[in-house]
Scaffold this motif. Structure first.
Motif: not given
Length: 313
Positions: A253-260, A291-305
């Motif tokens: 994701i950080m390299s751009g090979a995967m969108a998210g 339900d233990t939850g899930f999130y979408w993450y990509d380069k823009s929010n990967i550092a969000d706590p």
């Protein structure tokens, strides 16, 4: 990266529970049989289970077959664990039907079964601690649709057709595309057993057979990395969306090979499994699904706590 600092955050609701250690704690043994051991995801689930065991003063073990294709070996592990007469057991089924005869024996012996990650086609488990995989995969489809302009051909590389996670993630993704995006066509759904090398070869085959393909969804850690590798080997630029959040996916994701990708909460899954087993032994009522939850993450929010707390290495 799952650090000491964000470990507690990854547990989500599992922290601050105030559960008193049961009186039978010293004798309470709860084995957990997972779907595998080769992915970082399962190591994170193990971390959560061990933390819960420490907090609740019970003993756990955690094992799984070398690969997620070894249904027979997993059944043998389940049989061996039940032979030790545990107080309760946690089970993540590779095949949603194959284990039912053994689980019936557990039920007859009054051993509570807590399903985790991937449930079984039975009401024997007292609860299932899991991600809402259909909803998470539908979100992956929404993100893919946005990224390809809501039109074009896409494909899926998934891990299996037998586990609840494999079935639900494919159904969630394909179902959302069919119901919401009439100009997107899912041209291929193939299965690589969660194995990176096999998923790489499948990806190359899909790309060679579909020159106009715009995107591929990799439905678990091994599948997603296989998609990245296959696309790289053929030098084909497609939008890649993954599932799970081990180091290789984060790097892609950080390299751009995967969108998210979709990240689950593996530490929370492990913790909640042991916690539910203890509650069952105390006679407490449990919901059918935790339900233990899930999130979408990509380069823009990967550092969000909030996101960083459920990523793992």
């Amino acid at each position: 990266m799952l650090t000491i600092k964000n470990f507690a955050a990854a547990l989500g609701l599992a922290t601050g529970l105030g559960l008193a250690a049961p009186a039978f704690a010293q004798e309470t043994y709860i084995p957990l049989i997972s779907k595998g051991f080769q992915h970082q995801f399962w190591q994170a689930v193990k971390q959560g289970a061990e933390q819960a065991a420490k907090d609740l003063k019970v003993k756990v073990s955690f094992e799984g077959p070398e690969t997620e294709a070894m249904v027979d070996k997993q059944i043998d592990m389940l049989a061996a664990a039940l032979a030790k007469n545990p107080k309760a057991i946690g089970f993540a089924a590779l095949d949603s039907k194959a284990a039912i005869p053994l689980l019936k024996k557990a039920q007859a012996a009054k051993i509570p079964v807590v399903a985790f990650d991937s449930g079984v086609d039975s009401d024997i488990p007292v609860t299932t601690a899991t991600t809402d995989n259909k909803a998470a995969a539908a979100l992956a489809a929404d993100k893919m649709a946005e990224l390809i302009g809501k039109a074009g051909e896409v494909a899926v590389v998934a891990h299996d057709q037998t586990s609840r996670t494999g079935i639900d993630r494919v159904d969630g993704f394909v179902g959302r595309m069919k119901s919401t995006y009439p100009n997107i066509k899912v041209v291929s759904v193939q299965y690589g057993g969660g194995d990176i090398l096999k998923s790489t070869e499948i990806t190359k085959s899909i790309l060679q057979g579909n020159p106009n393909l715009k995107g591929i969804f990799g439905a678990n850690e091994g599948s997603a990395i296989g998609v990245v590798n296959g696309s790289r080997e053929l030098k084909r630029k497609t939008v890649i969306v993954g599932y799970d959040s081990g180091k290789q996916q984060k790097d892609a994701i950080m390299s751009g090979a995967m969108a998210g990708a979709i990240t689950q909460n593996p530490v929370g899954i492990g913790y909640k499994t042991v916690e539910a087993a203890v509650k069952a032994l105390k006679g407490e009522k449990l919901p059918k699904i935790i339900d233990t939850g899930f999130y979408w993450y990509d380069k823009s929010n990967i550092a969000d706590p909030k996101i960083a707390a459920v990523l793992y290495d």
